[in-house]
Write an enzyme that holds these catalytic residues in place. Structure first.
Site, PDB file in Angstrom:
ATOM      1  N   ASP A  35      -1.365  -5.875  -7.429  1.00 13.15           N
ATOM      2  CA  ASP A  35      -1.925  -6.060  -5.894  1.00 13.15           C
ATOM      3  C   ASP A  35      -0.734  -5.124  -5.280  1.00 13.15           C
ATOM      4  OD1 ASP A  35      -2.827  -6.077  -3.504  1.00 13.15           O
ATOM      5  OD2 ASP A  35      -2.350  -8.126  -3.128  1.00 13.15           O
TER       6      ASP A  35
ATOM      7  N   CYS B  69       3.190  -7.458  -7.890  1.00  9.17           N
ATOM      8  CA  CYS B  69       2.756  -6.989  -6.580  1.00  9.17           C
ATOM      9  C   CYS B  69       4.218  -6.393  -5.691  1.00  9.17           C
ATOM     10  CB  CYS B  69       2.409  -8.452  -5.684  1.00  9.17           C
ATOM     11  SG  CYS B  69       2.221  -8.166  -4.158  1.00  9.17           S
TER      12      CYS B  69
ATOM     13  N   TRP C 128       1.109  -1.561  -3.050  1.00 13.41           N
ATOM     14  CA  TRP C 128       0.774  -0.781  -1.738  1.00 13.41           C
ATOM     15  C   TRP C 128       1.655   0.146  -1.312  1.00 13.41           C
ATOM     16  CZ3 TRP C 128       1.912  -6.173  -1.569  1.00 13.41           C
ATOM     17  CH2 TRP C 128       2.978  -6.462  -0.884  1.00 13.41           C
TER      18      TRP C 128
ATOM     19  N   SER D 149      -0.432  -9.885   2.304  1.00 16.00           N
ATOM     20  CA  SER D 149      -0.798 -10.587   1.201  1.00 16.00           C
ATOM     21  C   SER D 149      -0.460 -12.119   1.865  1.00 16.00           C
ATOM     22  CB  SER D 149       0.031 -10.607  -0.041  1.00 16.00           C
ATOM     23  OG  SER D 149      -0.205  -9.354  -0.594  1.00 16.00           O
TER      24      SER D 149
HETATM   25  C1  LIG Z   1      -3.507  -5.431   0.191  1.00 13.43           C
HETATM   26  C2  LIG Z   1      -2.110  -5.366   0.866  1.00 13.43           C
HETATM   27  C3  LIG Z   1      -1.165  -6.220   0.989  1.00 13.43           C
HETATM   28  C4  LIG Z   1       0.119  -5.983   1.772  1.00 13.43           C
HETATM   29  N1  LIG Z   1       0.714  -6.979   1.888  1.00 13.43           N
HETATM   30  C5  LIG Z   1       2.156  -7.263   2.495  1.00 13.43           C
HETATM   31  C6  LIG Z   1       2.964  -8.050   2.782  1.00 13.43           C
HETATM   32  O1  LIG Z   1       2.946  -9.100   2.016  1.00 13.43           O
HETATM   33  N2  LIG Z   1       4.252  -7.828   3.405  1.00 13.43           N
HETATM   34  C7  LIG Z   1       4.280  -6.563   3.863  1.00 13.43           C
HETATM   35  O2  LIG Z   1       5.350  -6.351   4.586  1.00 13.43           O
HETATM   36  N3  LIG Z   1       3.596  -5.750   3.819  1.00 13.43           N
HETATM   37  C8  LIG Z   1       2.338  -5.722   3.172  1.00 13.43           C
HETATM   38  N4  LIG Z   1       1.439  -4.630   3.019  1.00 13.43           N
HETATM   39  C9  LIG Z   1       1.811  -3.482   3.886  1.00 13.43           C
HETATM   40  C10 LIG Z   1       1.222  -3.528   5.221  1.00 13.43           C
HETATM   41  O3  LIG Z   1      -0.211  -3.448   5.190  1.00 13.43           O
HETATM   42  C11 LIG Z   1       1.782  -2.408   6.157  1.00 13.43           C
HETATM   43  O4  LIG Z   1       1.293  -1.294   5.440  1.00 13.43           O
HETATM   44  C12 LIG Z   1       3.070  -2.612   6.567  1.00 13.43           C
HETATM   45  O5  LIG Z   1       3.460  -3.688   7.357  1.00 13.43           O
HETATM   46  C13 LIG Z   1       3.450  -1.072   7.519  1.00 13.43           C
HETATM   47  O6  LIG Z   1       2.524  -1.521   8.707  1.00 13.43           O
HETATM   48  P1  LIG Z   1       2.771  -1.108  10.097  1.00 13.43           P
HETATM   49  O7  LIG Z   1       1.833  -1.000  10.963  1.00 13.43           O
HETATM   50  O8  LIG Z   1       4.219  -1.972  10.429  1.00 13.43           O
HETATM   51  O9  LIG Z   1       3.561   0.423  10.129  1.00 13.43           O
HETATM   52  P2  LIG Z   1       2.595   1.799  10.278  1.00 13.43           P
HETATM   53  O10 LIG Z   1       2.696   2.007  11.720  1.00 13.43           O
HETATM   54  O11 LIG Z   1       1.710   1.787   9.527  1.00 13.43           O
HETATM   55  O12 LIG Z   1       3.820   2.762   9.926  1.00 13.43           O
HETATM   56  C14 LIG Z   1       4.075   3.063   8.338  1.00 13.43           C
HETATM   57  C15 LIG Z   1       4.396   4.201   7.964  1.00 13.43           C
HETATM   58  O13 LIG Z   1       5.747   4.713   8.600  1.00 13.43           O
HETATM   59  C16 LIG Z   1       6.236   5.686   8.128  1.00 13.43           C
HETATM   60  N5  LIG Z   1       7.775   5.086   7.505  1.00 13.43           N
HETATM   61  C17 LIG Z   1       8.093   3.848   6.982  1.00 13.43           C
HETATM   62  N6  LIG Z   1       9.502   3.594   6.638  1.00 13.43           N
HETATM   63  C18 LIG Z   1       9.825   4.703   6.977  1.00 13.43           C
HETATM   64  C19 LIG Z   1      11.231   5.557   6.945  1.00 13.43           C
HETATM   65  N7  LIG Z   1      12.254   4.751   6.430  1.00 13.43           N
HETATM   66  N8  LIG Z   1      11.412   6.751   7.099  1.00 13.43           N
HETATM   67  C20 LIG Z   1      10.325   7.500   7.509  1.00 13.43           C
HETATM   68  N9  LIG Z   1       9.334   7.025   7.844  1.00 13.43           N
HETATM   69  C21 LIG Z   1       8.894   5.713   7.409  1.00 13.43           C
HETATM   70  C22 LIG Z   1       5.784   5.885   6.852  1.00 13.43           C
HETATM   71  O14 LIG Z   1       4.892   7.154   7.140  1.00 13.43           O
HETATM   72  C23 LIG Z   1       4.862   4.618   6.622  1.00 13.43           C
HETATM   73  O15 LIG Z   1       3.235   4.985   6.029  1.00 13.43           O
HETATM   74  C24 LIG Z   1       0.293  -4.920   2.346  1.00 13.43           C
HETATM   75  C25 LIG Z   1      -0.674  -3.858   2.291  1.00 13.43           C
HETATM   76  C26 LIG Z   1      -1.659  -4.072   1.490  1.00 13.43           C
HETATM   77  C27 LIG Z   1      -2.679  -2.791   1.509  1.00 13.43           C
HETATM   78  N1  LIG Z   2       7.318   4.497  -1.129  1.00 17.68           N
HETATM   79  C1  LIG Z   2       8.527   4.366  -0.747  1.00 17.68           C
HETATM   80  O1  LIG Z   2       9.346   5.315  -0.865  1.00 17.68           O
HETATM   81  C2  LIG Z   2       9.060   2.949  -0.117  1.00 17.68           C
HETATM   82  C3  LIG Z   2      10.310   2.569  -0.086  1.00 17.68           C
HETATM   83  C4  LIG Z   2      10.756   1.439   0.376  1.00 17.68           C
HETATM   84  C5  LIG Z   2       9.866   0.591   0.579  1.00 17.68           C
HETATM   85  N2  LIG Z   2       8.578   0.735   0.496  1.00 17.68           N
HETATM   86  C6  LIG Z   2       7.367  -0.001   1.061  1.00 17.68           C
HETATM   87  O2  LIG Z   2       7.904  -0.834   2.114  1.00 17.68           O
HETATM   88  C7  LIG Z   2       7.575  -2.259   1.905  1.00 17.68           C
HETATM   89  C8  LIG Z   2       8.778  -3.172   1.930  1.00 17.68           C
HETATM   90  O3  LIG Z   2       9.497  -3.014   0.880  1.00 17.68           O
HETATM   91  P1  LIG Z   2      10.413  -4.332   0.604  1.00 17.68           P
HETATM   92  O4  LIG Z   2      11.851  -3.941   1.485  1.00 17.68           O
HETATM   93  O5  LIG Z   2       9.669  -5.331   0.454  1.00 17.68           O
HETATM   94  O6  LIG Z   2      10.953  -3.943  -0.845  1.00 17.68           O
HETATM   95  P2  LIG Z   2      11.302  -2.511  -1.676  1.00 17.68           P
HETATM   96  O7  LIG Z   2      11.695  -1.554  -0.831  1.00 17.68           O
HETATM   97  O8  LIG Z   2      10.138  -2.281  -2.597  1.00 17.68           O
HETATM   98  O9  LIG Z   2      12.598  -3.276  -2.585  1.00 17.68           O
HETATM   99  C9  LIG Z   2      12.794  -4.455  -3.246  1.00 17.68           C
HETATM  100  C10 LIG Z   2      13.652  -4.225  -4.429  1.00 17.68           C
HETATM  101  O10 LIG Z   2      13.059  -3.547  -5.418  1.00 17.68           O
HETATM  102  C11 LIG Z   2      13.760  -2.612  -5.771  1.00 17.68           C
HETATM  103  N3  LIG Z   2      13.463  -1.165  -6.269  1.00 17.68           N
HETATM  104  C12 LIG Z   2      13.510   0.091  -5.683  1.00 17.68           C
HETATM  105  N4  LIG Z   2      12.852   1.115  -6.477  1.00 17.68           N
HETATM  106  C13 LIG Z   2      12.333   0.231  -7.703  1.00 17.68           C
HETATM  107  C14 LIG Z   2      11.969   0.532  -8.783  1.00 17.68           C
HETATM  108  N5  LIG Z   2      11.316   1.888  -9.050  1.00 17.68           N
HETATM  109  N6  LIG Z   2      11.368  -0.313  -9.588  1.00 17.68           N
HETATM  110  C15 LIG Z   2      11.683  -1.820  -9.389  1.00 17.68           C
HETATM  111  N7  LIG Z   2      12.287  -2.080  -8.203  1.00 17.68           N
HETATM  112  C16 LIG Z   2      12.876  -1.102  -7.316  1.00 17.68           C
HETATM  113  C17 LIG Z   2      14.686  -2.021  -4.444  1.00 17.68           C
HETATM  114  O11 LIG Z   2      15.988  -1.648  -4.798  1.00 17.68           O
HETATM  115  P3  LIG Z   2      16.768  -0.420  -3.846  1.00 17.68           P
HETATM  116  O12 LIG Z   2      16.189  -0.518  -2.511  1.00 17.68           O
HETATM  117  O13 LIG Z   2      18.391  -0.986  -4.196  1.00 17.68           O
HETATM  118  O14 LIG Z   2      16.534   0.800  -4.668  1.00 17.68           O
HETATM  119  C18 LIG Z   2      14.806  -3.611  -4.037  1.00 17.68           C
HETATM  120  O15 LIG Z   2      15.914  -4.196  -4.665  1.00 17.68           O
HETATM  121  C19 LIG Z   2       6.791  -2.198   0.647  1.00 17.68           C
HETATM  122  O16 LIG Z   2       5.441  -1.926   1.245  1.00 17.68           O
HETATM  123  C20 LIG Z   2       7.164  -1.072  -0.058  1.00 17.68           C
HETATM  124  O17 LIG Z   2       6.143  -0.905  -0.785  1.00 17.68           O
HETATM  125  C21 LIG Z   2       8.054   1.956   0.214  1.00 17.68           C
END
Ligand SMILES: Cc1cc2nc3c(=O)[nH]c(=O)nc-3n(C[C@H](O)[C@H](O)[C@H](O)COP(=O)(O)OP(=O)(O)OC[C@H]3O[C@@H](n4cnc5c(N)ncnc54)[C@H](O)[C@@H]3O)c2cc1C
Ligand SMILES: NC(=O)c1ccc[n+]([C@@H]2O[C@H](COP(=O)([O-])OP(=O)(O)OC[C@H]3O[C@@H](n4cnc5c(N)ncnc54)[C@H](OP(=O)(O)O)[C@@H]3O)[C@@H](O)[C@H]2O)c1
Length: 384
Positions: A382, A337, A384, A169
């Protein structure tokens, strides 16, 4: 005043990205943060790329050379091997997804090593079990787990899928920062410590490409990804409510800069949250200044780990439910978002509850009310 909507020049794409110069890269998360969130600025130069806040920029990453080397070593392959006219190392660096495993790879591994754990998980045919098993494992982990399996260079290129661009974004407004796109990116890093199961540090392909492998002054391949359904209202007097925890804040920074530059008079309300105020209050100075200058009428914060009980943005919404409902009644546009899996659903539930409680509606009527917001495009997400 509304922003003129010009059609995007179609020429920049995945196949033909614009080489945008990285002109700024700074860490937003403070000392002690569990996260690494970075602010990037890309110079769009003479690309002709136009965007409006809410749009994304797609970035074409280059894989980590260390990971390419490790893959070649794990398979005993020579990076110089020609594969379809390009050497294997180049293909692994810029053309193929070498981190996230996909079905062709794990199917091939299971076929060739039917006694492996992966083959057993696949044989169960349960998507969820496979997802759980794969969580935290990358391509190299899978190859290490099936040590007897050796692919030829051609085969390896067939079982890996094409490298995908990642969307971010845009967190700026072109009115405030002409010719530039700002991004707010969480660097994905996991594993690597005893508390994380040990082993290698795994890095997200694109977020660590930006963080570790692109120097300021170097170029990054990008193309615009417009999002026509996630933009500010044309009506500058309309109230706007933005819910963007973590990097979900990104487009709203752009929204606020845009509203300020347009002299929009409609009130703005931001809900933001992250782990700790001291280290994770992204763009704190800017947001505080916007609030001080009256552009940001309300800001409600939820630092989830600053107290024993977790507090999330939806709790702040609920605490301010009467006002939030009043804003909706006044025609507010409601934006969400960030994390799709949990946050967006919980915020949606909180919104329904607020409408029920403060609108005096039963669950069905509240659902219709929220549905009405969606159909009139006043509730957009928006995530993801
Ligand atoms: C419309 C849109 C807007 C977005 N805007 C933003 C934005 O503004 N900022 C932003 O930071 N991202 C944003 N994203 C997310 C971004 O596109 C990427 O998905 C994100 O940066 C991860 O990509 P990567 O290539 O670094 O990781 P990848 O190589 O794609 O790896 C990510 C994968 O690693 C694995 N993974 C991640 N964390 C862990 C964990 N803790 N333990 C085990 N496995 C894990 C999961 O399988 C995950 O799917 C957006 C996505 C969309 C679709
Ligand atoms: N799907 C997953 O399991 C997962 C987990 C982490 C991050 N992500 C992805 O990782 C990327 C980066 O994340 P980010 O570090 O920018 O932010 P984020 O991990 O989304 O965390 C931002 C804040 O949201 C809080 N949060 C956690 N669960 C929530 C819920 N159910 N409702 C409202 N707030 C909640 C977090 O709290 P706490 O961390 O203290 O719970 C933290 O304070 C994003 O793309 C996010 O979607 C995905």
């Amino acid at each position: 005043m509304s922003t003129p909507t010009k059609p995007m020049p179609p020429r920049w794409s995945k196949r033909s990205p614009f080489p945008a110069r990285l002109v700024a890269d700074r860490l937003l998360s403070g000392p002690g943060s569990a996260k690494e969130i970075r602010h990037y600025e890309l110079d769009l130069g003479d690309s002709g790329i136009q965007y409006t806040p809410g749009d994304a920029l797609a970035v074409l990453p280059v894989n980590s050379p260390a990971l390419v080397d490790a893959l070649l070593a794990a398979q005993g392959l020579d990076g110089g091997t020609d594969v379809g006219g390009t050497d294997l190392r180049s293909r692994l660096s810029t053309e193929l997804e070498i981190s996230l495993p996909h079905r062709p790879l794990f199917k091939a591994l299971a076929e060739r090593d039917p006694d492996s754990e992966l083959a057993a998980v696949l044989a169960r045919g349960e998507k969820e079990a496979l997802h759980r098993w794969l969580w935290g494992r990358d391509v190299l982990d899978l190859l290490h787990a099936s040590r007897t399996v050796r692919f030829t260079a051609d085969e390896l290129c067939t079982v890996l899928r094409p490298l995908q661009p990642r969307a971010y974004s845009i967190s700026s407004s072109p009115l405030r920062h002409p010719g530039r796109a700002h991004l707010t990116v969480a660097s994905v890093r996991y594993g690597g410590g005893a508390e994380n199961g040990g082993g290698r540090v795994h890095g997200g392909v694109c977020s660590t490409y930006l963080a570790d492998r692109v120097d300021e002054g170097a170029t990054v391949g990008v193309f615009p990804q417009p999002n026509r359904s996630f933009g500010l209202p044309d009506d500058d007097t309309a109230p706007v409510i933005m819910v963007g925890p973590g990097t979900g804040l990104a487009p709203f920074r752009g929204f606020l800069h845009e509203r300020a530059a347009r002299g929009a008079t409609g009130p703005n309300w931001l809900f933001f949250g992250d782990q700790h105020r001291a280290s994770d209050f992204l763009y704190q100075d800017e947001l505080t200044a916007l609030a001080d200058h009256g552009l940001l009428d309300r800001i409600d914060l939820a630092f989830s780990r600053d107290q024993t009980e977790k507090v999330y943005v939806q709790a702040r919404m609920a605490e301010n439910g009467a006002d939030l409902f009043a804003w909706l009644q006044d025609g507010a546009h409601f934006y969400v978002c960030g994390d799709a899996q949990r946050m967006a659903q919980d915020v949606d539930a909180a919104l329904h509850r607020i409408v029920e409680v403060h609108g005096g509606l039963d669950a069905d009527a509240a659902r219709d009310y929220v549905k009405g917001l969606r159909t009139s495009k006043r509730y957009v997400r928006d995530v993801w």
